[in-house]
Design a protein around this motif. Structure first.
Motif, PDB file in Angstrom:
ATOM      1  N   MET A   8       0.656  -1.146  -0.062  1.00  0.00           N
ATOM      2  CA  MET A   8       0.168  -0.061   0.175  1.00  0.00           C
ATOM      3  C   MET A   8       0.916   1.253   0.165  1.00  0.00           C
ATOM      4  O   MET A   8       1.677   1.509   0.982  1.00  0.00           O
ATOM      5  CB  MET A   8      -0.992   0.235   1.251  1.00  0.00           C
ATOM      6  CG  MET A   8      -1.899  -1.006   1.214  1.00  0.00           C
ATOM      7  SD  MET A   8      -1.408  -2.684   1.557  1.00  0.00           S
ATOM      8  CE  MET A   8      -2.972  -3.503   1.673  1.00  0.00           C
ATOM      9  N   ASP A   9       0.944   2.066  -1.077  1.00  0.00           N
ATOM     10  CA  ASP A   9       2.003   3.044  -1.372  1.00  0.00           C
ATOM     11  C   ASP A   9       1.047   4.435  -1.175  1.00  0.00           C
ATOM     12  O   ASP A   9       0.269   4.822  -2.238  1.00  0.00           O
ATOM     13  CB  ASP A   9       2.386   3.082  -2.695  1.00  0.00           C
ATOM     14  CG  ASP A   9       3.535   4.183  -2.793  1.00  0.00           C
ATOM     15  OD1 ASP A   9       3.690   4.739  -1.809  1.00  0.00           O
ATOM     16  OD2 ASP A   9       3.812   4.492  -4.076  1.00  0.00           O
ATOM     17  N   ALA A  16      -4.570   6.687   3.795  1.00  0.00           N
ATOM     18  CA  ALA A  16      -5.425   5.637   2.982  1.00  0.00           C
ATOM     19  C   ALA A  16      -4.936   4.316   2.914  1.00  0.00           C
ATOM     20  O   ALA A  16      -5.441   3.294   2.691  1.00  0.00           O
ATOM     21  CB  ALA A  16      -5.389   6.443   1.511  1.00  0.00           C
ATOM     22  N   ALA A  17      -3.340   4.566   2.893  1.00  0.00           N
ATOM     23  CA  ALA A  17      -2.708   3.383   2.753  1.00  0.00           C
ATOM     24  C   ALA A  17      -2.891   2.445   4.092  1.00  0.00           C
ATOM     25  O   ALA A  17      -2.988   1.159   4.082  1.00  0.00           O
ATOM     26  CB  ALA A  17      -1.173   3.504   2.685  1.00  0.00           C
ATOM     27  N   ASP A  18      -2.712   3.095   5.218  1.00  0.00           N
ATOM     28  CA  ASP A  18      -2.999   2.526   6.477  1.00  0.00           C
ATOM     29  C   ASP A  18      -4.451   2.000   6.601  1.00  0.00           C
ATOM     30  O   ASP A  18      -4.918   0.845   7.029  1.00  0.00           O
ATOM     31  CB  ASP A  18      -2.879   3.575   7.637  1.00  0.00           C
ATOM     32  CG  ASP A  18      -1.350   3.881   8.014  1.00  0.00           C
ATOM     33  OD1 ASP A  18      -0.692   3.183   7.566  1.00  0.00           O
ATOM     34  OD2 ASP A  18      -1.213   4.890   8.834  1.00  0.00           O
ATOM     35  N   TYR A  19      -5.519   2.762   6.055  1.00  0.00           N
ATOM     36  CA  TYR A  19      -6.717   2.255   6.085  1.00  0.00           C
ATOM     37  C   TYR A  19      -6.897   0.907   5.118  1.00  0.00           C
ATOM     38  O   TYR A  19      -7.457  -0.167   5.539  1.00  0.00           O
ATOM     39  CB  TYR A  19      -7.789   3.222   5.612  1.00  0.00           C
ATOM     40  CG  TYR A  19      -9.122   2.687   5.337  1.00  0.00           C
ATOM     41  CD1 TYR A  19      -9.938   3.419   6.378  1.00  0.00           C
ATOM     42  CD2 TYR A  19      -9.858   2.181   4.422  1.00  0.00           C
ATOM     43  CE1 TYR A  19     -11.314   2.681   6.602  1.00  0.00           C
ATOM     44  CE2 TYR A  19     -11.243   1.755   4.517  1.00  0.00           C
ATOM     45  CZ  TYR A  19     -12.062   2.091   5.639  1.00  0.00           C
ATOM     46  OH  TYR A  19     -13.328   1.623   5.553  1.00  0.00           O
ATOM     47  N   LYS A  22      -5.229  -2.078   6.933  1.00  0.00           N
ATOM     48  CA  LYS A  22      -6.161  -2.496   8.076  1.00  0.00           C
ATOM     49  C   LYS A  22      -7.567  -3.481   7.395  1.00  0.00           C
ATOM     50  O   LYS A  22      -7.718  -4.275   7.991  1.00  0.00           O
ATOM     51  CB  LYS A  22      -6.585  -1.474   8.904  1.00  0.00           C
ATOM     52  CG  LYS A  22      -7.589  -1.683  10.026  1.00  0.00           C
ATOM     53  CD  LYS A  22      -7.731  -0.660  11.015  1.00  0.00           C
ATOM     54  CE  LYS A  22      -8.766  -1.026  12.086  1.00  0.00           C
ATOM     55  NZ  LYS A  22      -9.779  -0.293  12.087  1.00  0.00           N
ATOM     56  N   GLU A  23      -7.987  -2.829   6.651  1.00  0.00           N
ATOM     57  CA  GLU A  23      -9.203  -3.056   6.150  1.00  0.00           C
ATOM     58  C   GLU A  23      -9.582  -4.313   4.955  1.00  0.00           C
ATOM     59  O   GLU A  23     -10.228  -5.133   5.025  1.00  0.00           O
ATOM     60  CB  GLU A  23     -10.214  -2.144   5.601  1.00  0.00           C
ATOM     61  CG  GLU A  23     -10.373  -0.970   6.845  1.00  0.00           C
ATOM     62  CD  GLU A  23     -11.175  -1.410   8.070  1.00  0.00           C
ATOM     63  OE1 GLU A  23     -12.168  -2.431   7.848  1.00  0.00           O
ATOM     64  OE2 GLU A  23     -11.071  -1.065   9.163  1.00  0.00           O
ATOM     65  N   LEU A  24      -8.561  -4.102   4.033  1.00  0.00           N
ATOM     66  CA  LEU A  24      -8.690  -4.663   2.929  1.00  0.00           C
ATOM     67  C   LEU A  24      -8.409  -6.510   2.961  1.00  0.00           C
ATOM     68  O   LEU A  24      -9.444  -7.282   2.415  1.00  0.00           O
ATOM     69  CB  LEU A  24      -7.616  -4.287   1.770  1.00  0.00           C
ATOM     70  CG  LEU A  24      -7.791  -4.805   0.551  1.00  0.00           C
ATOM     71  CD1 LEU A  24      -9.242  -4.565  -0.395  1.00  0.00           C
ATOM     72  CD2 LEU A  24      -6.601  -4.269  -0.629  1.00  0.00           C
ATOM     73  N   PRO A  25      -7.550  -7.015   3.797  1.00  0.00           N
ATOM     74  CA  PRO A  25      -7.366  -8.290   3.940  1.00  0.00           C
ATOM     75  C   PRO A  25      -8.803  -9.117   4.287  1.00  0.00           C
ATOM     76  O   PRO A  25      -9.078  -9.962   3.739  1.00  0.00           O
ATOM     77  CB  PRO A  25      -6.310  -8.500   4.891  1.00  0.00           C
ATOM     78  CG  PRO A  25      -5.511  -7.296   4.866  1.00  0.00           C
ATOM     79  CD  PRO A  25      -6.627  -6.226   4.578  1.00  0.00           C
ATOM     80  N   GLU A  54     -13.597  -2.240  -4.287  1.00  0.00           N
ATOM     81  CA  GLU A  54     -14.731  -1.164  -4.087  1.00  0.00           C
ATOM     82  C   GLU A  54     -15.120  -0.827  -2.733  1.00  0.00           C
ATOM     83  O   GLU A  54     -15.312   0.353  -2.351  1.00  0.00           O
ATOM     84  CB  GLU A  54     -15.894  -1.661  -5.106  1.00  0.00           C
ATOM     85  CG  GLU A  54     -15.349  -1.718  -6.351  1.00  0.00           C
ATOM     86  CD  GLU A  54     -16.578  -1.997  -7.429  1.00  0.00           C
ATOM     87  OE1 GLU A  54     -17.469  -2.626  -6.829  1.00  0.00           O
ATOM     88  OE2 GLU A  54     -16.390  -2.091  -8.489  1.00  0.00           O
ATOM     89  N   GLU A  55     -15.345  -1.801  -1.936  1.00  0.00           N
ATOM     90  CA  GLU A  55     -15.793  -1.715  -0.506  1.00  0.00           C
ATOM     91  C   GLU A  55     -14.816  -0.905   0.289  1.00  0.00           C
ATOM     92  O   GLU A  55     -15.294   0.045   1.054  1.00  0.00           O
ATOM     93  CB  GLU A  55     -16.198  -2.941  -0.009  1.00  0.00           C
ATOM     94  CG  GLU A  55     -16.827  -2.699   1.358  1.00  0.00           C
ATOM     95  CD  GLU A  55     -17.418  -4.033   2.008  1.00  0.00           C
ATOM     96  OE1 GLU A  55     -17.701  -4.067   3.148  1.00  0.00           O
ATOM     97  OE2 GLU A  55     -17.296  -5.063   1.335  1.00  0.00           O
ATOM     98  N   CYS A  56     -13.460  -1.114   0.088  1.00  0.00           N
ATOM     99  CA  CYS A  56     -12.468  -0.397   0.782  1.00  0.00           C
ATOM    100  C   CYS A  56     -12.424   1.063   0.372  1.00  0.00           C
ATOM    101  O   CYS A  56     -12.383   1.971   1.199  1.00  0.00           O
ATOM    102  CB  CYS A  56     -10.946  -1.129   0.731  1.00  0.00           C
ATOM    103  SG  CYS A  56      -9.864  -0.511   1.421  1.00  0.00           S
ATOM    104  N   ASP A  57     -12.528   1.185  -1.004  1.00  0.00           N
ATOM    105  CA  ASP A  57     -12.515   2.718  -1.418  1.00  0.00           C
ATOM    106  C   ASP A  57     -13.579   3.377  -0.890  1.00  0.00           C
ATOM    107  O   ASP A  57     -13.661   4.414  -0.560  1.00  0.00           O
ATOM    108  CB  ASP A  57     -12.588   2.420  -2.910  1.00  0.00           C
ATOM    109  CG  ASP A  57     -12.205   3.728  -3.401  1.00  0.00           C
ATOM    110  OD1 ASP A  57     -10.878   4.223  -3.270  1.00  0.00           O
ATOM    111  OD2 ASP A  57     -12.832   4.083  -4.670  1.00  0.00           O
TER     112      ASP A  57
END
Length: 89
Positions: A8-9, A16-19, A22-25, A54-57
């Motif tokens: 995540m860059d 945004a990268a931290d989010y 945390k959430e995407l996996p 899409e949900e993460c975004d």
């Protein structure tokens, strides 16, 4: 088993990268399991990736609006599952 690797860059900040980190996996795992239940052993991995991203975004954009954030992130994720490698960005 299932193994997930990601980069995540963040740009304009790291939130945004931290989010996404945390959430995407969890979002991706939940979508993969749902598609597997719906389709048997032939999970629609591409669709699971699309829905999770899409949900993460949406989740981050909601938070960014509330907190007036201007952060963003590029994300690439690879899942090793059942001896197959799947990558999404």
């Amino acid at each position: 088993g299932c193994h997930l690797f990601g980069v995540m860059d963040g740009h304009g900040g790291r939130r945004a990268a931290d989010y996404a980190r945390k959430e995407l996996p969890e979002l991706l795992l939940r979508r993969l399991l749902w598609h597997e239940e719906e389709n048997g052993s032939k999970a629609d991995v591409a669709r699971a990736f699309e829905e999770a991203f899409e949900e993460c975004d949406r989740g981050f954009l909601d938070m960014a609006r509330r907190e007036s954030l201007s952060d963003g992130s590029t994300v690439i994720v690879t899942v090793l599952r059942n001896r197959r490698l799947h990558t999404g960005w």
